[in-house]
Design an enzyme around this catalytic site. Sequence first.
Site, PDB file in Angstrom:
ATOM      1  N   GLY A  10       0.725  -1.290  -0.040  1.00 25.18           N
ATOM      2  CA  GLY A  10      -0.096   0.139  -0.050  1.00 25.18           C
ATOM      3  C   GLY A  10       0.832   1.215   0.005  1.00 25.18           C
ATOM      4  O   GLY A  10       1.617   1.530   0.930  1.00 25.18           O
ATOM      5  N   SER A 126      -0.617   6.253  14.612  1.00 22.99           N
ATOM      6  CA  SER A 126      -1.293   7.515  14.697  1.00 22.99           C
ATOM      7  C   SER A 126      -0.178   8.705  14.206  1.00 22.99           C
ATOM      8  O   SER A 126       1.204   8.307  14.421  1.00 22.99           O
ATOM      9  CB  SER A 126      -1.594   7.898  15.821  1.00 22.99           C
ATOM     10  OG  SER A 126      -1.972   9.441  16.097  1.00 22.99           O
ATOM     11  N   LYS A 180      -6.186   2.152  19.508  1.00 22.87           N
ATOM     12  CA  LYS A 180      -6.172   3.275  18.568  1.00 22.87           C
ATOM     13  C   LYS A 180      -7.608   3.882  18.442  1.00 22.87           C
ATOM     14  O   LYS A 180      -7.774   4.984  18.104  1.00 22.87           O
ATOM     15  CB  LYS A 180      -5.652   2.787  17.239  1.00 22.87           C
ATOM     16  CG  LYS A 180      -5.752   3.781  16.084  1.00 22.87           C
ATOM     17  CD  LYS A 180      -4.806   4.872  16.384  1.00 22.87           C
ATOM     18  CE  LYS A 180      -4.608   6.077  15.394  1.00 22.87           C
ATOM     19  NZ  LYS A 180      -5.526   6.230  14.202  1.00 22.87           N
ATOM     20  N   HIS A 183      -7.840   6.015  21.186  1.00 22.21           N
ATOM     21  CA  HIS A 183      -7.240   7.444  20.935  1.00 22.21           C
ATOM     22  C   HIS A 183      -8.146   8.241  20.112  1.00 22.21           C
ATOM     23  O   HIS A 183      -8.067   9.430  20.359  1.00 22.21           O
ATOM     24  CB  HIS A 183      -5.986   6.846  20.331  1.00 22.21           C
ATOM     25  CG  HIS A 183      -5.298   7.990  19.535  1.00 22.21           C
ATOM     26  ND1 HIS A 183      -5.480   8.424  18.288  1.00 22.21           N
ATOM     27  CD2 HIS A 183      -3.840   8.667  19.969  1.00 22.21           C
ATOM     28  CE1 HIS A 183      -4.615   9.482  17.889  1.00 22.21           C
ATOM     29  NE2 HIS A 183      -3.611   9.419  18.827  1.00 22.21           N
ATOM     30  N   ASN A 184      -8.499   7.565  19.047  1.00 26.51           N
ATOM     31  CA  ASN A 184      -9.352   8.457  17.983  1.00 26.51           C
ATOM     32  C   ASN A 184     -10.897   9.086  18.616  1.00 26.51           C
ATOM     33  O   ASN A 184     -10.939  10.494  18.547  1.00 26.51           O
ATOM     34  CB  ASN A 184      -9.686   7.740  16.713  1.00 26.51           C
ATOM     35  CG  ASN A 184      -8.738   7.566  15.861  1.00 26.51           C
ATOM     36  OD1 ASN A 184      -7.605   7.789  16.461  1.00 26.51           O
ATOM     37  ND2 ASN A 184      -8.903   7.583  14.680  1.00 26.51           N
ATOM     38  N   GLU A 187      -9.316  11.916  20.528  1.00 28.98           N
ATOM     39  CA  GLU A 187      -9.035  12.846  19.418  1.00 28.98           C
ATOM     40  C   GLU A 187     -10.118  13.764  19.297  1.00 28.98           C
ATOM     41  O   GLU A 187     -10.087  14.956  19.041  1.00 28.98           O
ATOM     42  CB  GLU A 187      -8.232  12.363  18.264  1.00 28.98           C
ATOM     43  CG  GLU A 187      -7.994  13.105  17.016  1.00 28.98           C
ATOM     44  CD  GLU A 187      -7.723  12.165  16.186  1.00 28.98           C
ATOM     45  OE1 GLU A 187      -6.974  11.457  16.091  1.00 28.98           O
ATOM     46  OE2 GLU A 187      -8.163  12.363  14.766  1.00 28.98           O
ATOM     47  N   LYS A 257     -14.538   9.203   9.697  1.00 28.45           N
ATOM     48  CA  LYS A 257     -14.658   8.049   9.127  1.00 28.45           C
ATOM     49  C   LYS A 257     -14.889   7.108  10.009  1.00 28.45           C
ATOM     50  O   LYS A 257     -15.097   5.742   9.362  1.00 28.45           O
ATOM     51  CB  LYS A 257     -13.145   7.604   8.830  1.00 28.45           C
ATOM     52  CG  LYS A 257     -12.493   8.833   7.792  1.00 28.45           C
ATOM     53  CD  LYS A 257     -11.360   8.342   6.993  1.00 28.45           C
ATOM     54  CE  LYS A 257     -10.728   9.581   6.497  1.00 28.45           C
ATOM     55  NZ  LYS A 257     -10.255  10.616   7.370  1.00 28.45           N
ATOM     56  N   ARG A 284     -20.745  16.475  15.047  1.00 31.06           N
ATOM     57  CA  ARG A 284     -20.298  16.316  13.568  1.00 31.06           C
ATOM     58  C   ARG A 284     -21.235  15.885  12.876  1.00 31.06           C
ATOM     59  O   ARG A 284     -21.770  16.246  11.811  1.00 31.06           O
ATOM     60  CB  ARG A 284     -19.002  15.257  13.429  1.00 31.06           C
ATOM     61  CG  ARG A 284     -17.767  15.725  14.030  1.00 31.06           C
ATOM     62  CD  ARG A 284     -16.570  14.846  13.517  1.00 31.06           C
ATOM     63  NE  ARG A 284     -15.591  15.078  14.281  1.00 31.06           N
ATOM     64  CZ  ARG A 284     -14.360  14.561  13.909  1.00 31.06           C
ATOM     65  NH1 ARG A 284     -14.103  13.924  12.656  1.00 31.06           N
ATOM     66  NH2 ARG A 284     -13.168  14.811  14.637  1.00 31.06           N
TER      67      ARG A 284
HETATM   68  C1  6PG Z   1      -4.302   9.635  13.622  1.00 27.05           C
HETATM   69  C2  6PG Z   1      -5.809   9.933  13.257  1.00 27.05           C
HETATM   70  C3  6PG Z   1      -6.080   9.316  11.896  1.00 27.05           C
HETATM   71  C4  6PG Z   1      -7.461   9.602  11.443  1.00 27.05           C
HETATM   72  C5  6PG Z   1      -7.969  10.986  11.562  1.00 27.05           C
HETATM   73  C6  6PG Z   1      -9.220  11.172  10.686  1.00 27.05           C
HETATM   74  O1  6PG Z   1      -4.166   9.155  14.660  1.00 27.05           O
HETATM   75  O2  6PG Z   1      -3.396   9.913  12.865  1.00 27.05           O
HETATM   76  O3  6PG Z   1      -6.359   9.571  14.263  1.00 27.05           O
HETATM   77  O4  6PG Z   1      -5.932   7.994  12.053  1.00 27.05           O
HETATM   78  O5  6PG Z   1      -7.349   9.453  10.094  1.00 27.05           O
HETATM   79  O6  6PG Z   1      -8.053  11.292  12.789  1.00 27.05           O
HETATM   80  O7  6PG Z   1     -10.400  10.752  11.465  1.00 27.05           O
HETATM   81  P1  6PG Z   1     -11.540  11.097  11.038  1.00 27.05           P
HETATM   82  O8  6PG Z   1     -11.903  11.497   9.530  1.00 27.05           O
HETATM   83  O9  6PG Z   1     -12.606  10.345  11.647  1.00 27.05           O
HETATM   84  O10 6PG Z   1     -11.786  12.559  11.665  1.00 27.05           O
END
Ligand code: 6PG
Length: 464
Positions: A10, A126, A180, A183-184, A187, A257, A284
């Site tokens: 990839g 990440s 992970k 983590h998101n 985020e 996503k 969102r």
């Molecule tokens: C990271 C991010 C990554 C993710 C973005 C977008 O840790 O580098 O989490 O993995 O692509 O956060 O996520 P969304 O499109 O859901 O906002």
Amino acid sequence: MKMCDIAVYGLGVMGSSLAKNMISHGYTVAAYSKSGTERQRFSAEGHNDTVCSTAEEMVASLKSPRCIFLMITAGKPVDMVLEELAPLLQPGDVVMDGGNSYYKDTQRRLAWCEERGICYLGVGVSGGERGALEGPSMMAGGSLEGWEKAGGILQTIAAHAEGIPCCAYIAPGGAGHFVKMVHNGMEYAILQLIAESYHYMRFGLELSRDETLRCFEQWKREGLDSYLIDISITVLKKMDEDGSPLVEKILDVAEQKGTGKWTLLESIEREVYIPTIYEAVSARNFSRKKKLRSQGCRQLYSSGKPARLEQAPETLGNALLLGIILSYSQGMELIVKASEMEQWNIDTAVLADVWRDGCIIRSRLLGEIRQAEISSERPLLLDEIFSYIKELEPALRIVNESAVEAGIALPGLASALHYYDYYRMEQMPVNFIQALRDCFGAHTYRRKDMEGVFHTKWETDERI
Ligand code: 6PG
């Protein structure tokens, strides 16, 4: 031909950046993508020798045990690539999935690979493009044998904080992708809190762009130092061609996503209260109602007065800091609960090490989180090291009061306060719920002053 240390399958933005990172650390890499365009682009960037034209060629050019890092779109493509690779591999070879895969898919793939003798690792990566190139944060889970064979390469190319690699084996099964995912979720929450703070300054308190920018710069110096505050400053500084702030020209409809939504579903399943992550995902979702919001604004809007907040930069900065601490606390609670339920035995100090650099939620606070002793008995917000949050509490309360008065929704900051206040409430209102449930449905209740289960005939006040 020289046999390669590792393959990257990839070559999109993340895959090609990871491959370049490996090359820059002296590893020999077999790079492959199904997409001819990606292969050509990577070749043209000076890596002609490393690019393979087929998956067979890629596998054949690897040293044994073969280590293959997949950096492809999460979901069905991962299953398709595993089907493609399995017949080409030997028992003991290692396949790692670096995408944002759903952890239950990772668990299923791990079992599938185990049946074939393949060591499978689900690796949360990440840090975006720059992280992948210069040092990401990586959370590995799955086959320990696979980690022992390939983990050294991952730790070498990862970010390092005070000499410690921001990459570790977290636990078996889908634990790497689970953490992970959370983590998101954190985020999402932190992004929401920052966006609310910006919005409140610009459109509630009607501060200028320059004043707003100065607040962020001040917060960075005073305890809020983090990657997301750094890039907030970058974003605020960016002007459009006409000289006006670019951020204010961006449509207020947010994309996602799905990792935030998965985090919420997990929290419901595992009964963990993560309201700030919930509000961040919901904001969102709600943002998509752009037309209805315009209509609602015309029908329901009345006040034209700016919001009021004394010592706005300090107060808002303290509220944001507390909101961020509480977001980490919520995410950690979910991880601790899942770790218990799945018997993963995750060490939260290791997680803090992994997140201290390279990842999107890296911040000064992770140094403090590293020292906290987090368990199901002690959520992060109740750890000694965070005893100072009591001093931040009035700020979060005042900001929320001021926003309520001004009629501006700051659900992230409000939910953080709810989370905080729940932990302060020795008595919750649910005794009343228990009484009502028993009254309408004989669902029974327990008492403070007596052992046992009780039911009351409420209309006659007769107990049985
Ligand atoms: C990271 C991010 C990554 C993710 C973005 C977008 O840790 O580098 O989490 O993995 O692509 O956060 O996520 P969304 O499109 O859901 O906002």
